[in-house]
Design a protein around this motif. Structure first.
Motif, PDB file in Angstrom:
ATOM      1  N   GLY A  42      25.644  25.376 -29.350  1.00 55.01           N
ATOM      2  CA  GLY A  42      26.180  24.250 -28.604  1.00 55.01           C
ATOM      3  C   GLY A  42      25.886  24.333 -27.124  1.00 55.01           C
ATOM      4  O   GLY A  42      25.974  25.400 -26.524  1.00 55.01           O
ATOM      5  N   SER A  43      25.547  23.186 -26.544  1.00 51.47           N
ATOM      6  CA  SER A  43      25.293  23.114 -25.103  1.00 51.47           C
ATOM      7  C   SER A  43      26.607  22.924 -24.350  1.00 51.47           C
ATOM      8  O   SER A  43      27.636  22.571 -24.944  1.00 51.47           O
ATOM      9  CB  SER A  43      24.354  21.949 -24.790  1.00 51.47           C
ATOM     10  OG  SER A  43      25.041  20.708 -24.920  1.00 51.47           O
ATOM     11  N   THR A  44      26.577  23.122 -23.059  1.00 55.35           N
ATOM     12  CA  THR A  44      27.784  22.925 -22.241  1.00 55.35           C
ATOM     13  C   THR A  44      28.187  21.455 -22.202  1.00 55.35           C
ATOM     14  O   THR A  44      29.331  21.142 -21.907  1.00 55.35           O
ATOM     15  CB  THR A  44      27.573  23.441 -20.800  1.00 55.35           C
ATOM     16  OG1 THR A  44      26.439  22.778 -20.229  1.00 55.35           O
ATOM     17  CG2 THR A  44      27.362  24.943 -20.775  1.00 55.35           C
ATOM     18  N   GLU A  45      27.259  20.550 -22.538  1.00 55.47           N
ATOM     19  CA  GLU A  45      27.565  19.111 -22.556  1.00 55.47           C
ATOM     20  C   GLU A  45      28.164  18.665 -23.885  1.00 55.47           C
ATOM     21  O   GLU A  45      28.587  17.529 -24.019  1.00 55.47           O
ATOM     22  CB  GLU A  45      26.292  18.298 -22.274  1.00 55.47           C
ATOM     23  CG  GLU A  45      25.733  18.494 -20.880  1.00 55.47           C
ATOM     24  CD  GLU A  45      24.902  19.776 -20.752  1.00 55.47           C
ATOM     25  OE1 GLU A  45      24.352  20.244 -21.775  1.00 55.47           O
ATOM     26  OE2 GLU A  45      24.839  20.314 -19.637  1.00 55.47           O
ATOM     27  N   GLY A  46      28.172  19.543 -24.889  1.00 55.55           N
ATOM     28  CA  GLY A  46      28.750  19.205 -26.185  1.00 55.55           C
ATOM     29  C   GLY A  46      27.740  18.913 -27.278  1.00 55.55           C
ATOM     30  O   GLY A  46      28.117  18.760 -28.438  1.00 55.55           O
ATOM     31  N   GLU A  47      26.463  18.823 -26.947  1.00 49.57           N
ATOM     32  CA  GLU A  47      25.433  18.651 -27.965  1.00 49.57           C
ATOM     33  C   GLU A  47      25.401  19.929 -28.797  1.00 49.57           C
ATOM     34  O   GLU A  47      25.414  21.027 -28.241  1.00 49.57           O
ATOM     35  CB  GLU A  47      24.084  18.417 -27.287  1.00 49.57           C
ATOM     36  CG  GLU A  47      22.944  18.193 -28.221  1.00 49.57           C
ATOM     37  CD  GLU A  47      21.628  17.958 -27.481  1.00 49.57           C
ATOM     38  OE1 GLU A  47      20.767  17.294 -28.068  1.00 49.57           O
ATOM     39  OE2 GLU A  47      21.469  18.451 -26.345  1.00 49.57           O
TER      40      GLU A  47
END
Length: 136
Positions: free
Chosen positions: A66-71
């Motif tokens: 998971g990315s920090t942006e939520g993706e």
């Protein structure tokens, strides 16, 4: 999103989390020593780790990147633990960072978790649901 996009996202994020269970206890651990080998996702670990014991009892697990942006992407499937020196060397040579933690790929405490994904799901940062990603 397709499988190549999933792989690209995983490389961008780098660290994922592996969830496994023995049927009673669940463990989720950060994992960085991984690589795709054909249609399998391989990961380095210690032979005496709790995740190896859990996979021995319930041979199914799930990775989440998971990315920090939520993706994020979720990859699940049956797993085996390989002690084969050929597998160990192949992963060791593919993932340069393993050399910081493993001095000899023939070390008996170094093993490879081999997952054959049977489901990959992707969710974008602003999506409201998962998209199933074809495996081939």
């Amino acid at each position: 999103m397709n499988i190549e996009g999933v792989k690209s996202l995983m490389h961008e994020i780098h660290w994922g989390a592996l969830a496994s269970t023995d049927g009673k206890t669940v463990g989720v651990r950060p994992m960085g020593g991984w690589a795709w080998m054909g249609r399998e996702l391989w990961c380095a670990t210690g032979a005496s780790s709790e995740k190896v014991a859990q996979i021995g009892k319930v041979p199914h697990a799930e990775y989440c990147f998971g990315s920090t942006e939520g993706e994020h992407v979720r990859i699940s499937g049956p797993c085996t633990v390989s002690t084969d020196n050929g597998d160990k060397k192949k992963l060791y040579d593919t993932v340069p960072g393993l050399k910081k933690h493993i001095s000899d790929p023939a070390d008996p405490d170094y093993v490879v978790i081999r997952m054959k994904p049977d489901r990959i799901r992707y969710r974008g940062a602003t999506d409201h649901g998962y998209k199933e990603i074809p495996l081939a």
